[in-house]
Design a protein around this motif. Structure first.
Motif, PDB file in Angstrom:
ATOM      1  N   PHE B 246       0.812  -1.161   0.015  1.00  0.00           N
ATOM      2  CA  PHE B 246       0.057  -0.116  -0.061  1.00  0.00           C
ATOM      3  C   PHE B 246       0.775   1.167  -0.061  1.00  0.00           C
ATOM      4  N   GLY B 247       2.220   1.239   0.540  1.00  0.00           N
ATOM      5  CA  GLY B 247       2.901   2.440   0.728  1.00  0.00           C
ATOM      6  C   GLY B 247       3.722   2.403  -0.565  1.00  0.00           C
ATOM      7  N   ASN B 248       4.121   1.310  -1.014  1.00  0.00           N
ATOM      8  CA  ASN B 248       4.963   1.606  -2.408  1.00  0.00           C
ATOM      9  C   ASN B 248       4.526   0.379  -3.384  1.00  0.00           C
ATOM     10  N   PRO B 249       3.584   0.607  -3.991  1.00  0.00           N
ATOM     11  CA  PRO B 249       2.983  -0.553  -5.031  1.00  0.00           C
ATOM     12  C   PRO B 249       3.948  -0.320  -6.228  1.00  0.00           C
ATOM     13  N   LEU B 250       4.623  -1.385  -6.666  1.00  0.00           N
ATOM     14  CA  LEU B 250       5.544  -1.193  -7.993  1.00  0.00           C
ATOM     15  C   LEU B 250       5.129  -1.768  -9.172  1.00  0.00           C
ATOM     16  N   HIS B 251       4.130  -2.804  -9.159  1.00  0.00           N
ATOM     17  CA  HIS B 251       3.626  -3.003 -10.597  1.00  0.00           C
ATOM     18  C   HIS B 251       2.316  -2.084 -10.852  1.00  0.00           C
ATOM     19  N   PRO B 252       2.480  -1.732 -12.237  1.00  0.00           N
ATOM     20  CA  PRO B 252       1.454  -1.032 -12.712  1.00  0.00           C
ATOM     21  C   PRO B 252       0.096  -1.407 -12.477  1.00  0.00           C
ATOM     22  N   TYR B 253      -0.324  -2.668 -12.200  1.00  0.00           N
ATOM     23  CA  TYR B 253      -1.386  -3.170 -12.316  1.00  0.00           C
ATOM     24  C   TYR B 253      -1.820  -3.130 -10.884  1.00  0.00           C
ATOM     25  N   THR B 254      -1.056  -3.291  -9.995  1.00  0.00           N
ATOM     26  CA  THR B 254      -1.343  -2.984  -8.363  1.00  0.00           C
ATOM     27  C   THR B 254      -1.588  -1.634  -8.231  1.00  0.00           C
ATOM     28  N   GLU B 255      -0.999  -0.739  -8.940  1.00  0.00           N
ATOM     29  CA  GLU B 255      -1.193   0.794  -8.794  1.00  0.00           C
ATOM     30  C   GLU B 255      -2.585   0.874  -9.214  1.00  0.00           C
ATOM     31  N   ALA B 256      -2.893   0.302 -10.487  1.00  0.00           N
ATOM     32  CA  ALA B 256      -4.198   0.659 -11.149  1.00  0.00           C
ATOM     33  C   ALA B 256      -5.611   0.079 -10.072  1.00  0.00           C
ATOM     34  N   LEU B 257      -5.126  -1.064  -9.528  1.00  0.00           N
ATOM     35  CA  LEU B 257      -6.108  -1.835  -8.376  1.00  0.00           C
ATOM     36  C   LEU B 257      -6.241  -0.625  -7.391  1.00  0.00           C
ATOM     37  N   GLY B 272     -12.826   1.676 -12.648  1.00  0.00           N
ATOM     38  CA  GLY B 272     -12.504   0.583 -13.280  1.00  0.00           C
ATOM     39  C   GLY B 272     -11.113   0.493 -13.643  1.00  0.00           C
ATOM     40  N   ILE B 273     -10.427  -0.670 -14.179  1.00  0.00           N
ATOM     41  CA  ILE B 273      -9.291  -0.390 -14.800  1.00  0.00           C
ATOM     42  C   ILE B 273      -9.546  -0.539 -16.239  1.00  0.00           C
ATOM     43  N   LYS B 274      -9.241   0.253 -17.176  1.00  0.00           N
ATOM     44  CA  LYS B 274      -9.308   0.138 -18.542  1.00  0.00           C
ATOM     45  C   LYS B 274      -8.783  -0.879 -19.140  1.00  0.00           C
ATOM     46  N   GLY B 275      -9.674  -1.341 -20.455  1.00  0.00           N
ATOM     47  CA  GLY B 275      -9.353  -2.570 -21.035  1.00  0.00           C
ATOM     48  C   GLY B 275      -9.798  -3.993 -20.355  1.00  0.00           C
ATOM     49  N   THR B 276      -9.500  -4.992 -20.847  1.00  0.00           N
ATOM     50  CA  THR B 276      -9.728  -6.318 -20.281  1.00  0.00           C
ATOM     51  C   THR B 276      -8.537  -7.222 -20.269  1.00  0.00           C
ATOM     52  N   PRO B 288       1.713  -9.760 -19.759  1.00  0.00           N
ATOM     53  CA  PRO B 288       0.376 -10.124 -19.906  1.00  0.00           C
ATOM     54  C   PRO B 288      -0.501  -8.720 -19.548  1.00  0.00           C
ATOM     55  N   PHE B 289       0.140  -7.921 -18.947  1.00  0.00           N
ATOM     56  CA  PHE B 289      -0.496  -6.507 -18.817  1.00  0.00           C
ATOM     57  C   PHE B 289      -0.332  -5.386 -19.782  1.00  0.00           C
ATOM     58  N   ALA B 290       0.564  -5.890 -20.839  1.00  0.00           N
ATOM     59  CA  ALA B 290       0.964  -4.690 -21.659  1.00  0.00           C
ATOM     60  C   ALA B 290       0.293  -3.884 -22.272  1.00  0.00           C
ATOM     61  N   ASP B 291      -1.035  -4.476 -22.877  1.00  0.00           N
ATOM     62  CA  ASP B 291      -1.924  -3.855 -23.408  1.00  0.00           C
ATOM     63  C   ASP B 291      -2.950  -2.921 -22.631  1.00  0.00           C
ATOM     64  N   ARG B 292      -2.763  -2.967 -21.384  1.00  0.00           N
ATOM     65  CA  ARG B 292      -3.505  -1.862 -20.474  1.00  0.00           C
ATOM     66  C   ARG B 292      -2.729  -1.255 -19.642  1.00  0.00           C
ATOM     67  N   CYS B 293      -1.290  -1.267 -19.911  1.00  0.00           N
ATOM     68  CA  CYS B 293      -0.276  -0.871 -18.845  1.00  0.00           C
ATOM     69  C   CYS B 293       0.255   0.878 -19.453  1.00  0.00           C
ATOM     70  N   PRO B 294       0.043   1.714 -18.896  1.00  0.00           N
ATOM     71  CA  PRO B 294       0.415   3.060 -19.132  1.00  0.00           C
ATOM     72  C   PRO B 294       1.799   3.340 -19.360  1.00  0.00           C
ATOM     73  N   LYS B 295       2.606   2.235 -18.515  1.00  0.00           N
ATOM     74  CA  LYS B 295       4.117   2.438 -18.727  1.00  0.00           C
ATOM     75  C   LYS B 295       4.777   1.507 -19.657  1.00  0.00           C
ATOM     76  N   MET B 296       4.019   0.975 -20.346  1.00  0.00           N
ATOM     77  CA  MET B 296       4.659  -0.123 -21.512  1.00  0.00           C
ATOM     78  C   MET B 296       5.689   0.478 -22.438  1.00  0.00           C
ATOM     79  N   TYR B 297       6.629  -0.175 -22.614  1.00  0.00           N
ATOM     80  CA  TYR B 297       7.495   0.148 -23.643  1.00  0.00           C
ATOM     81  C   TYR B 297       8.014  -1.101 -24.350  1.00  0.00           C
ATOM     82  N   ASP B 298       9.023  -0.907 -25.283  1.00  0.00           N
ATOM     83  CA  ASP B 298       9.110  -2.394 -26.484  1.00  0.00           C
ATOM     84  C   ASP B 298       9.277  -3.452 -25.782  1.00  0.00           C
TER      85      ASP B 298
END
Ligand code: ATP
Ligand code: ADP
Ligand code: SF4
Ligand code: SF4
Ligand code: MG
Ligand code: MG
Lengths: 325, 321
Positions: B246-257, B272-276, B288-298
């Motif tokens: 809760f203090g320092n979420p690292l994964h972008p999905y956790t942040e979205a949650l 909600g969290i955008k996308g499916t 697996p989170f790439a197509d919903r992740c705001p921080k996605m890169y190559d």
């Protein structure tokens, strides 16, 4: 504002046979002199403790159970007086969305079949082709797109969120005026929840539906509802505009309900010392006292001597508690 | 001192075969539960939480299939792999060692049996002496926040939340060492929910009961769990203590949650969290989170991230770390 539903002193008792040879019986008063009015084009939120009578009130308003006392008007007519033909019309104009998307759909019936059922009952004049079109159109309204891909699916092949959409599609396909949604999102996670709640709000905004939204979750309820009523042991203990109930809860039970909402803070771990308190006595035996007296931190002698009146203490804000006499 | 886990899940994968497709519901999950731990598993619907929990009891049935992995349980007779247990041992294991409150168990009670008889059956079958049964039934019902008067009721006479609590009582009937609660309090109001959960916490304190708490309600988890696992598309994508997560979420999905926790403030939308989530029947290349992740890169599209310890037992599976 016109009312669509008006309940008047609605009381429902369940009598169950107990002991061996079923000689003793016990009575639970699931609804105790309930008076609520639901307006046209309104979402009316009903919250309260588990077992407090929310589902029972929903069933009563749809005449899915019999009452011991009281009456319920739908557009001014007592639904318990309706005769065959009128009752059939009433059934078409009212629908229910159930709590559990995992068990409210028959697992061996296709989506097309379960969503089209109300049309087959209420619109026998429609051709099969018209029914298919209507089903597709309705599935699209609830966000199941492309709809034709879902027609032949079975519930087990769908996620919880998708199943709940099917439940909503089935409830709105016959174009009802009034819907009871019994805990429609409590089994769904946050991301699915937001979509379903928005669909329900749009039923009101775009299709002018009226709804009773039953939930044990006040956060979700205030998001969709115009007004909220709080139930405790079969009685409505507080009612008002939803923002007002949240900002300015008056009844001690409503206050506890709001204070108990989990705060996502790992530094505030729940304390096992707080257990002490007694478990709720879940039955209302019709005693002449405040239904919350056994648990209320503010209880006084007078609370056990009579039922507090349900009265308007601020504009459109009603409460049943002697603290506001 | 080195502590041995009570339950150790090693590299478990589960598939479901449906319509000629193979759904990879759980992929290569590792998890340890120590005696007295409270471990939470959170994640969206369909992320594989229930499937994972069912492997702890060797309960995966057709069309499901365990592809690989082990579930080691440390019992009185040493460590055994639950997936290879003899049926007789499994029966004992299932209520007395590890028991589970199932999601949607509300409708799993026997409709023609009184509540007390359902509890009694389970207790007798697992060796409770007849004379002790009555007292034990009362104790378990109270623990689950019910009055003992529901004993004589049939399931249809109870509300949804009351049935859910009967299932909690049932799961506790044989005093298990590990209790798995799959969305066990979702039908309950916050007041009753809190009463029950604090009682379970007390059991943990007094009897070293271990708890696996599966829920989509991440705000609830903050108040009770010590270790939180975030699941996404069949994998654990982050594991940390409640404070770290809760203090320092690292994964972008956790942040979205965490950002989607609803609040009481009027006007704030329920987000909600955008996308499916991805289709688990298709091969997923990359994250697996790439197509919903705001921080996605190559790199995220080319390479699948591994779950690794980034310090202080904070695990995350994301290329950013
Ligand atoms: N068919 C029935 N026979 C006997 N008692 C019943 C029946 N249906 C409901 N009750 C009782 O009526 C009371 C209210 O039940 P109801 O299902 O309306 O509660 P609820 O507010 O919807 O609770 P929950 O949030 O747990 O679903 C409970 O005490 C319940 O045991
Ligand atoms: N009995 C089953 N048959 C086929 N597919 C299933 C079955 N149970 C689960 N699945 C699939 O496995 C995936 C994970 O599901 P589940 O473990 O129930 O997730 P969660 O508990 O996180 O919601 C989903 O894609 C789901 O559709
Ligand atoms: S009437 Fe008395 S017991 Fe009831 S809620 Fe008010 S103060 Fe409490
Ligand atoms: S690996 Fe890339 S896509 Fe995946 S969560 Fe991390 S940043 Fe986002
Ligand atoms: Mg209910
Ligand atoms: Mg699940």
């Amino acid at each position: 504002m016109n009312s669509i539903i008006e309940t008047n002193q609605v009381t429902k008792e369940f009598v169950t046979k107990r002991g061996f040879l079923k000689r003793t019986t016990s009575t639970t008063r699931a609804l105790d002199q309930v008076n609520v009015t639901i307006n046209e084009n309104e979402i009316f939120g009903l919250i309260g403790e588990s077992g407090s009578g929310k589902t029972t009130l929903g069933l009563a308003i749809l005449r899915l159970i019999d009452l011991n006392q009281g009456k319920i008007n739908f557009f001014g007519e007592n639904i318990y007086d309706l005769k065959k033909r009128q009752l059939f019309n009433f059934r078409e104009k009212t629908q229910m969305i159930f709590q559990d998307p995992y068990s409210s759909l028959n697992p061996v019936v296709t989506i097309y079949k379960s969503v089209s059922t109300p049309l087959k009952v209420f619109h026998k004049e429609m051709s099969e082709e018209q029914v298919v079109d209507k089903v597709i159109q309705t599935l699209e309204t609830v966000g199941l797109t492309p709809a034709d891909q879902f027609l032949n699916k079975f519930p087990t092949q769908m996620s919880g969120g998708q199943r709940q959409r099917v439940g909503i599609a089935r409830a709105v396909i016959s174009d009802p005026d009034f819907i009871v949604a019994d805990e429609p999102v409590s089994m769904l996670d946050v991301s699915l929840r937001a979509d379903i709640l928005n669909i329900l709000v749009n039923l009101k905004l775009k299709l002018n539906k009226s709804m009773m939204f039953i939930s044990h979750d006040i956060t979700v309820t205030q998001y969709v509802s115009d007004r909220i009523a709080v139930m405790h042991l079969g009685q409505i203990v507080e009612m008002g505009e939803s923002g007002e109930i949240i900002k300015n809860p008056l009844h001690p039970y409503t206050k506890t309900l709001i204070d108990s909402i989990p705060v996502p803070d790992p530094n505030k771990k729940w304390n096992t010392d707080e257990i002490g308190g007694q478990i709720s006595e879940y039955t209302n035996e019709g005693k002449n006292e405040c239904s919350y007296a056994n648990k209320c931190p503010f209880v006084k002698n007078v609370c056990r001597e009579r039922r507090p009146d349900f009265k308007e203490v601020e504009k459109n804000h009603f409460v049943a508690c002697v603290l506001y006499d | 001192m080195m502590s041995f886990p009570l339950l150790e899940v090693k590299d478990i994968s589960v598939e479901y075969g449906v319509d000629g497709k193979t759904i990879k519901a759980v992929s290569h999950v590792n998890l340890e539960i120590n005696k007295g731990d409270i471990v939470a598993i959170v994640g969206e619907s369909g992320s594989g939480k229930s499937t994972l929990a069912m492997t702890f009891l060797n309960l995966i049935e057709k069309p499901g299939r365990i592809r690989n992995g082990k579930v080691n349980y440390r019992g009185a007779k040493g460590v055994v792999d639950v997936l290879r247990m003899r049926p007789v041992d499994l029966m004992r294991y299932r209520w007395k060692e590890v028991s589970m409150i199932f999601q949607s168990a509300m409708n799993s009670l026997n409709p023609v049996m009184r509540i007390e008889d359902q509890l009694k059956d389970v207790m007798i079958e697992h060796g409770t002496v007849e004379s002790a049964v009555d007292a034990k039934i009362d104790e378990k019902l109270k623990l689950a926040g019910l009055t003992t008067s529901v004993k004589k009721s049939y399931p249809h006479e109870l509300s949804g939340g009351m049935k859910q609590r009967v299932n909690i009582a049932l799961a506790l009937a044989c005093d298990p060492k590990l209790l798995i609660a799959d969305e066990a309090t979702t039908a309950l109001d916050v007041v009753v929910q809190r009463q029950i959960l604090t009682r379970l916490l007390k059991l943990k304190q007094d009897l070293s009961l271990s708890l696996v708490f599966i829920t989509h309600d991440i705000s609830l988890v903050a108040n009770i769990a010590e270790i939180i696992n975030v699941m996404y598309a069949g994998k654990i994508v982050e594991r940390a203590s409640a404070k770290q997560l809760f203090g320092n979420p690292l994964h972008p999905y956790t942040e979205a949650l965490l950002n989607s926790i609803p609040t009481l403030e009027k006007g704030t939308a329920i987000k909600g969290i955008k996308g499916t989530p991805p289709d688990l029947s298709k091969e997923i290349k990359g994250c697996p989170f790439a197509d919903r992740c705001p921080k996605m890169y190559d790199r995220c599209l080319a390479e699948s991230p591994e779950l690794k310890n980034v310090g202080d037992n904070h695990y995350v599976s994301c290329h950013l770390y």
